[in-house]
Design a protein around this motif. Structure first.
Motif, short mmCIF file in Angstrom:
data_model
loop_
_atom_site.label_atom_id
_atom_site.label_comp_id
_atom_site.label_asym_id
_atom_site.label_seq_id
_atom_site.Cartn_x
_atom_site.Cartn_y
_atom_site.Cartn_z
N HIS A 82 3.34 67.72 17.46
CA HIS A 82 4.61 67.16 16.96
C HIS A 82 5.55 66.93 18.14
O HIS A 82 5.47 67.63 19.15
N SER A 83 6.42 65.95 18.00
CA SER A 83 7.45 65.72 19.02
C SER A 83 8.59 66.71 18.81
O SER A 83 8.56 67.56 17.91
N GLN A 84 9.63 66.58 19.61
CA GLN A 84 10.80 67.44 19.47
C GLN A 84 11.70 67.02 18.32
O GLN A 84 12.65 67.73 17.98
N GLU A 86 12.39 67.02 14.72
CA GLU A 86 11.89 67.90 13.67
C GLU A 86 11.61 67.16 12.36
O GLU A 86 10.75 67.57 11.59
N TYR A 91 14.35 61.83 14.07
CA TYR A 91 13.53 60.89 14.84
C TYR A 91 14.22 59.54 14.96
O TYR A 91 14.23 58.93 16.04
N LEU A 97 14.21 62.44 21.59
CA LEU A 97 13.43 63.59 21.15
C LEU A 97 12.01 63.19 20.74
O LEU A 97 11.09 64.00 20.80
N SER A 102 7.07 68.90 21.29
CA SER A 102 7.67 70.18 20.94
C SER A 102 7.07 71.26 21.84
O SER A 102 6.01 71.07 22.47
N GLU A 103 7.70 72.40 21.89
CA GLU A 103 7.20 73.49 22.73
C GLU A 103 5.80 73.91 22.32
O GLU A 103 4.92 74.13 23.16
N GLN A 104 5.57 73.99 21.01
CA GLN A 104 4.25 74.37 20.51
C GLN A 104 3.20 73.31 20.87
O GLN A 104 2.09 73.64 21.27
#
Length: 276
Positions: A82-84, A86, A91, A97, A102-104
């Motif tokens: 996934h992107s940042q 949410e 988006y 973003l 994303s961090e994960q």
């Protein structure tokens, strides 16, 4: 249309050209306005474009469809990240973003890159973009054509794991490609819908992907769909760009698409291929 309605509508002499294009030409008029049928058609197209932007990508269905191509042999099981951004609202409001993982997702792809060979030749990244229907409808048939063409190449291309990115923009492919240590990244993404093309797939190629590259470093193949650029033709154009990017060690504005200048031949199976 009834006989009475036909009498009220003034036909446009350009209407016959509509057999060659989806563009809204030769609409005619009723008095000083558009005919009701043309107005309703426009409103339907507008609704389809809006739906394409807001309707989420069915990732599970896409993954199941990819299995029918036996992509697990060539690309491995898809890595879904996934992107940042949410959610869809974020988006659309914050394009920046959508350009970063994303961090994960970052950690997951970093681990995937470390588990692979030192360098992959090619990474393919599927991104929902601004039209989930473009991805849902066109990615699988395009990959079916492209992977078949790739198998016929003289060179054995080493492929990174296939990646699916939710709520992503084009530039996120550069970050993905960098983490997977790929020399070339190809992004398949839903393009911004038009009023006659709500399901247009875009293909972007970058040599030496890494975060922060500008659009000038990417090549684009646009409007890939049955009513636009066909899957076989798009596959041949992409293969040409991949070969040239690999040969010249660059992409973007310095890499010209000269597929119109090469010879298109047919092999005995009836499929097409490009020769310099």
């Amino acid at each position: 249309m009834t006989e009475r309605n036909r009498e009220l509508v003034t036909e446009n002499v350009w209407r016959t050209l509509r057999r060659y294009t989806d563009a809204r030409i030769g609409l005619g008029r009723a008095g000083i306005s558009l005919p009701t049928s043309e107005l309703l058609t426009f409103q339907l197209a507008h609704a389809q474009a809006r739906d394409a932007v807001h309707f989420p990508l069915d990732v599970n269905r896409l993954v199941e469809s990819l299995k029918t191509l036996d992509t697990t042999n060539a690309l491995g099981l898809p890595v879904v990240v996934h992107s940042q951004a949410e959610d869809r609202f974020t988006y659309l409001q914050r394009p920046d973003l959508g350009r970063r993982l994303s961090e994960q997702g970052y950690e997951r792809l970093l681990a995937a890159g470390q588990s692979e060979a030192p360098t992959a030749d090619l990474a393919i990244v599927i991104v929902d973009g601004l039209s989930s229907s473009a991805v849902q409808n066109n990615v699988v048939p395009f990959l079916d054509s492209f992977l078949s063409d790739l198998k016929r190449e003289r060179r054995d291309w080493q492929l990174a794991p296939l990646t699916i990115v939710e709520q992503g923009r084009v530039a996120i492919g550069d970050e993905v490609g960098g983490l997977l240590k790929a020399r070339i990244v190809v992004v398949l993404i839903g393009e911004r819908p038009g009023l006659s093309s709500p399901d247009s797939l875009g293909i972007y190629l970058t040599f030496g992907p890494e975060s922060g590259l500008s659009d000038a470093r990417r090549n684009c193949i646009s409007n890939v769909r049955p009513a636009g650029l066909g899957f076989n033709d798009a596959s041949q154009r992409l293969l040409y760009l991949i070969r040239e990017a690999d040969r010249l060690k660059l992409s973007g504005v310095e890499l010209k698409d000269r597929t119109e200048e090469v010879v298109i031949e047919q092999d005995r199976t009836g499929s097409t291929f490009l020769t310099n």
